[in-house]
Design a protein around this motif. Structure first.
Motif, PDB file in Angstrom:
ATOM      1  N   ASP A 234       0.857  -1.175   0.000  1.00  0.00           N
ATOM      2  CA  ASP A 234       0.000   0.000   0.000  1.00  0.00           C
ATOM      3  C   ASP A 234       0.899   1.232   0.000  1.00  0.00           C
ATOM      4  O   ASP A 234       1.569   1.520   0.991  1.00  0.00           O
ATOM      5  CB  ASP A 234      -0.902  -0.014   1.242  1.00  0.00           C
ATOM      6  CG  ASP A 234      -1.907   1.122   1.252  1.00  0.00           C
ATOM      7  OD1 ASP A 234      -1.499   2.283   1.028  1.00  0.00           O
ATOM      8  OD2 ASP A 234      -3.095   0.868   1.514  1.00  0.00           O
ATOM      9  N   ARG A 235       0.916   1.950  -1.102  1.00  0.00           N
ATOM     10  CA  ARG A 235       1.836   3.072  -1.266  1.00  0.00           C
ATOM     11  C   ARG A 235       1.637   4.144  -0.198  1.00  0.00           C
ATOM     12  O   ARG A 235       2.596   4.581   0.455  1.00  0.00           O
ATOM     13  CB  ARG A 235       1.671   3.693  -2.655  1.00  0.00           C
ATOM     14  CG  ARG A 235       2.640   4.838  -2.954  1.00  0.00           C
ATOM     15  CD  ARG A 235       2.434   5.372  -4.363  1.00  0.00           C
ATOM     16  NE  ARG A 235       3.425   6.387  -4.685  1.00  0.00           N
ATOM     17  CZ  ARG A 235       3.301   7.678  -4.372  1.00  0.00           C
ATOM     18  NH1 ARG A 235       2.199   8.103  -3.733  1.00  0.00           N
ATOM     19  NH2 ARG A 235       4.252   8.536  -4.682  1.00  0.00           N
ATOM     20  N   ALA A 236       0.405   4.574   0.015  1.00  0.00           N
ATOM     21  CA  ALA A 236       0.138   5.672   0.945  1.00  0.00           C
ATOM     22  C   ALA A 236       0.542   5.305   2.363  1.00  0.00           C
ATOM     23  O   ALA A 236       1.156   6.116   3.080  1.00  0.00           O
ATOM     24  CB  ALA A 236      -1.341   6.050   0.892  1.00  0.00           C
ATOM     25  N   GLN A 237       0.233   4.076   2.764  1.00  0.00           N
ATOM     26  CA  GLN A 237       0.545   3.695   4.141  1.00  0.00           C
ATOM     27  C   GLN A 237       2.042   3.490   4.343  1.00  0.00           C
ATOM     28  O   GLN A 237       2.587   3.859   5.396  1.00  0.00           O
ATOM     29  CB  GLN A 237      -0.249   2.447   4.519  1.00  0.00           C
ATOM     30  CG  GLN A 237      -1.740   2.704   4.592  1.00  0.00           C
ATOM     31  CD  GLN A 237      -2.441   1.812   5.594  1.00  0.00           C
ATOM     32  OE1 GLN A 237      -1.879   1.414   6.592  1.00  0.00           O
ATOM     33  NE2 GLN A 237      -3.697   1.513   5.333  1.00  0.00           N
ATOM     34  N   GLN A 240       3.627   6.757   4.800  1.00  0.00           N
ATOM     35  CA  GLN A 240       3.412   7.255   6.160  1.00  0.00           C
ATOM     36  C   GLN A 240       4.382   6.614   7.149  1.00  0.00           C
ATOM     37  O   GLN A 240       4.952   7.282   8.012  1.00  0.00           O
ATOM     38  CB  GLN A 240       1.978   6.974   6.600  1.00  0.00           C
ATOM     39  CG  GLN A 240       1.609   7.567   7.951  1.00  0.00           C
ATOM     40  CD  GLN A 240       1.675   9.079   7.947  1.00  0.00           C
ATOM     41  OE1 GLN A 240       0.973   9.728   7.174  1.00  0.00           O
ATOM     42  NE2 GLN A 240       2.524   9.658   8.775  1.00  0.00           N
TER      43      GLN A 240
END
Length: 354
Positions: A234-237, A240
């Motif tokens: 998961d790129r966004a996570q 983060q």
């Protein structure tokens, strides 16, 4: 021969095959990971080139070769060429009547790694327990918070003097702040949006963010393995998680950001155990900074929520990062001393069970 290679690479113990002159004939994937080298670099080299201070190591090999008898040594310390020290159990088996170039087969089992697997399992269970407690506590907090906020809104409408609304506004703002804090304690609250991605694209995105945040003062060095394939994440996570770790380094270095140096390193590791699961291939990412280090009394609980060494810190960044890595089936580790803090996370690149 191809089947022999596949068999060797499927073994989680490091295997080094040597000829009669103690030259390296084969080195399996686990051995490459343990000795921090590659087979292509080692083939044809003398066994002494694998480690520093190799006198005892070579003596064991020569003795097994000359006596044609197996040898076993427990808890041997080896200093790798990189300077890293590892403790291993060594079993040396002579091939007396074998055909081909093999004359010695050396099995290397990392003692530290076995202990670490046990610690990882305990840490995973402890994390799951703490998450269950936090979820229950969050539920008990959020329900009355919603009631308090709603009552404050109703009260504001009934106040005869508009100036008194300042007090109900305070109640509403603080209720919202506590709700946001509880949501952050819970960590990621959505399913992973998984798709094949290049981990270096994620690292470069975060590197650019940190460079901008620091006013281009921080030195960020890259040591990437370009052969790493894309794998589901998961790129966004992950952005983060990496951002939280690198921001920790910035905050620890402040106000001397011009003296801060961060190293980003990527490597692949074969036959690697995360928790209780053996993976054929994992991606290892090291984020290393030269800051003052994490206080020794905080290290045992460095990933626990609300644990921080800064007066203005919330202690949630590393906890959230660990949750994100865990959701990917990986593990996050930390090793720290003054002048070097290393966060390492492992992400499975093969989602199938090994």
């Amino acid at each position: 021969m191809r089947h022999i290679r596949e068999l060797l690479d499927s073994i989680s113990t490091g295997i080094v095959a040597l000829d009669a002159n103690l030259q390296i004939v084969a080195l399996n994937a686990a051995g490459q990971a343990l000795l921090e080298t590659s087979e292509a670099r080692c083939i044809g080299q003398h066994a002494g080139s694998l480690i520093l201070h190799s006198a005892d190591w070579l003596q064991k090999l020569k003795q097994a070769l000359s006596n044609n008898t197996p040898q076993a040594s427990r808890g041997v310390s080896l200093v790798l060429v990189s300077g890293q020290e590892v403790r291993v159990d060594i079993i040396i088996t002579p091939i007396v009547d074998g055909e081909g170039p093999f004359r010695l087969v050396v099995e290397l089992t990392a003692v530290d790694r076995l202990l670490k697997i046990s610690r990882d399992e305990s840490a995973q269970h402890a994390q799951e327990t703490s998450r269950a407690i936090i979820r229950g506590l969050a539920h008990e907090i959020k329900n009355p918070l919603g009631g308090v906020r709603g009552a404050a809104q109703l009260l504001a409408k009934e106040l005869p003097n508009a100036a008194l609304a300042e007090y109900t506004d305070v109640i509403i703002r603080e209720a919202d702040r506590l709700r946001d804090l509880v949501d952050r304690l819970l960590g990621p609250n959505r399913q992973l949006d998984v798709q094949p991605l290049n981990i270096h694209e994620i690292m470069e995105h975060v590197r650019n963010l940190i460079t901008a945040e620091s006013g281009n003062q921080v030195v960020i060095k890259r040591d990437y393995d370009p052969s790493l394939p894309e794998f589901p994440c998961d790129r966004a996570q992950l952005i983060q998680a990496v951002l939280n770790i690198m921001r920790n380094a910035l905050q620890a270095a402040a106000p001397n950001l011009d003296q801060c140096e961060i190293i980003l390193r990527s490597r692949s590791q074969r036959q690697f155990t995360v928790g209780a699961k053996l993976h054929r291939l994992v991606c290892r990412i090291d984020i290393i900074d030269n800051g003052p280090g994490i206080p020794a009394d905080l290290m045992p609980a460095v990933f626990a929520p609300m644990v921080t060494g800064r007066a203005d810190g919330t202690g949630l960044g590393l906890s959230i990062a660990q949750s994100i890595i865990s959701l990917h089936g990986g593990a996050l580790e930390c090793d720290s001393r003054p002048g070097e803090t290393r966060f390492t996370f492992y992400l499975p690149m093969d989602t199938r069970d090994a």
